[in-house]
Design a protein around this motif. Sequence first.
Motif, mmCIF file in Angstrom:
data_model
loop_
_atom_site.group_PDB
_atom_site.id
_atom_site.type_symbol
_atom_site.label_atom_id
_atom_site.label_comp_id
_atom_site.label_asym_id
_atom_site.label_seq_id
_atom_site.Cartn_x
_atom_site.Cartn_y
_atom_site.Cartn_z
ATOM 1 N N SER A 21 -93.138 22.202 31.822
ATOM 2 C CA SER A 21 -94.087 22.301 32.796
ATOM 3 C C SER A 21 -95.326 22.399 31.909
ATOM 4 N N ALA A 22 -96.496 22.179 32.719
ATOM 5 C CA ALA A 22 -97.986 22.058 32.162
ATOM 6 C C ALA A 22 -98.010 23.693 31.680
ATOM 7 N N ASP A 23 -97.673 24.498 32.379
ATOM 8 C CA ASP A 23 -97.886 25.942 32.133
ATOM 9 C C ASP A 23 -97.219 26.079 30.809
ATOM 10 N N ALA A 24 -95.838 25.609 30.546
ATOM 11 C CA ALA A 24 -95.392 25.951 29.367
ATOM 12 C C ALA A 24 -95.860 25.345 28.021
ATOM 13 N N GLN A 33 -101.563 25.019 12.372
ATOM 14 C CA GLN A 33 -102.205 23.903 12.055
ATOM 15 C C GLN A 33 -101.722 22.712 12.636
ATOM 16 N N ASP A 34 -100.679 22.289 12.409
ATOM 17 C CA ASP A 34 -99.757 21.084 12.841
ATOM 18 C C ASP A 34 -98.732 21.629 13.892
ATOM 19 N N LEU A 35 -99.144 21.559 15.071
ATOM 20 C CA LEU A 35 -98.491 22.484 16.205
ATOM 21 C C LEU A 35 -97.508 21.277 16.865
ATOM 22 N N TRP A 36 -96.190 21.448 16.657
ATOM 23 C CA TRP A 36 -95.042 20.561 17.299
ATOM 24 C C TRP A 36 -94.368 21.405 18.319
ATOM 25 N N ILE A 37 -94.567 20.989 19.766
ATOM 26 C CA ILE A 37 -93.908 21.664 20.917
ATOM 27 C C ILE A 37 -92.843 21.163 21.629
ATOM 28 N N VAL A 64 -94.240 16.154 29.409
ATOM 29 C CA VAL A 64 -94.793 17.120 30.316
ATOM 30 C C VAL A 64 -94.986 16.839 31.664
ATOM 31 N N ASP A 65 -94.635 17.624 32.609
ATOM 32 C CA ASP A 65 -94.423 17.261 33.976
ATOM 33 C C ASP A 65 -95.982 17.228 34.512
ATOM 34 N N THR A 66 -96.699 16.004 34.466
ATOM 35 C CA THR A 66 -98.064 16.100 35.271
ATOM 36 C C THR A 66 -98.025 14.826 35.995
ATOM 37 N N ALA A 67 -99.364 14.718 36.662
ATOM 38 C CA ALA A 67 -99.444 13.373 37.401
ATOM 39 C C ALA A 67 -99.182 12.006 36.495
ATOM 40 N N MET A 68 -99.775 12.214 35.451
ATOM 41 C CA MET A 68 -99.574 11.193 34.338
ATOM 42 C C MET A 68 -98.011 10.556 34.272
ATOM 43 N N THR A 69 -97.105 11.228 34.301
ATOM 44 C CA THR A 69 -95.814 11.260 34.017
ATOM 45 C C THR A 69 -94.578 10.935 35.290
ATOM 46 N N ALA A 74 -99.439 24.553 27.970
ATOM 47 C CA ALA A 74 -100.425 25.543 27.616
ATOM 48 C C ALA A 74 -100.094 26.756 26.972
ATOM 49 N N THR A 75 -98.947 27.495 27.349
ATOM 50 C CA THR A 75 -98.722 28.645 26.611
ATOM 51 C C THR A 75 -98.326 28.525 25.113
ATOM 52 N N ALA A 76 -97.592 27.436 24.952
ATOM 53 C CA ALA A 76 -97.224 27.205 23.527
ATOM 54 C C ALA A 76 -98.553 26.844 22.778
ATOM 55 N N VAL A 77 -99.559 26.027 23.333
ATOM 56 C CA VAL A 77 -100.795 25.708 22.513
ATOM 57 C C VAL A 77 -101.342 26.979 22.255
#
Length: 247
Positions: free
Chosen positions: A202-205, A219-223, A188-193, A207-210
């Motif tokens: 993107s972080a928005d994408a 239950q098991d969510l692979w994004i 994910v495109d964040t400060a960490m990466t 979060a939307t998927a989550v």
Amino acid sequence: MDGHNATALVTGGRTGVGQALTQQLLARGTHVIVVGREPLATPLPATPGRLSFVQADLAQPAEQDRVVTEVSARWPSLDMLFNNAGVQVQLPPGEIDHSDRLTELRTELSVNLQAPITLCLGLLPTLAKRPSAVIVNISSALGLAPKRSAPVYCASKAGLSTFSRALRYRCKADAPTVRVIDAVLPLVDTAMTTGRGSGKISADAAATAVLRGVAAGAQDLWIGKARALHALHRLVPALAYRMLREQ
């Protein structure tokens, strides 16, 4: 569970995926409690939901316990817990002596694994009182196929996924109104990466998927690409390991 009139706790909600989760939950009318070391840096737009903040350093076990105590007392109607806060320590190649970084590595393990475990178990009695509640533990594809530059991060995410599954078993037997989701993210495109990898979402994408997975009863969510990696790992695990080990 669409979040309207619900109460959610988000760790690491100041930046990245946590901030995106906070914004999207607020937009749905959720009361969001953000847990972080420092107050929110960026003002959020006006939303139907409302925002609360608990200042805590989740690297410290005593602070983890304090969050459980404070949240249980102040928000007994907690519906959702998002364990999102994370730290990744990069170890340089060509070195085997990391004795000067042991404190940093312990912090990484505490934030990524011990804190979610403490919050899950500590807040479970509160969540179990609700007619429908959910725990979302944000994990990583690196918990499935690790990379050599961040061994502790990879181990912590693998441990978090295993913990999520075991906790799900317990909840099905003893707290059936609480659902446990293991949300496995790709890069994910964040400060960490910053400066690492390509093909990030993107972080928005993320979060939307989550949140879509929460609403769908996952239950098991692979994004994103994590889903493809999961499928590849089931068929040719050696190839999956080889693809990520130098990332």
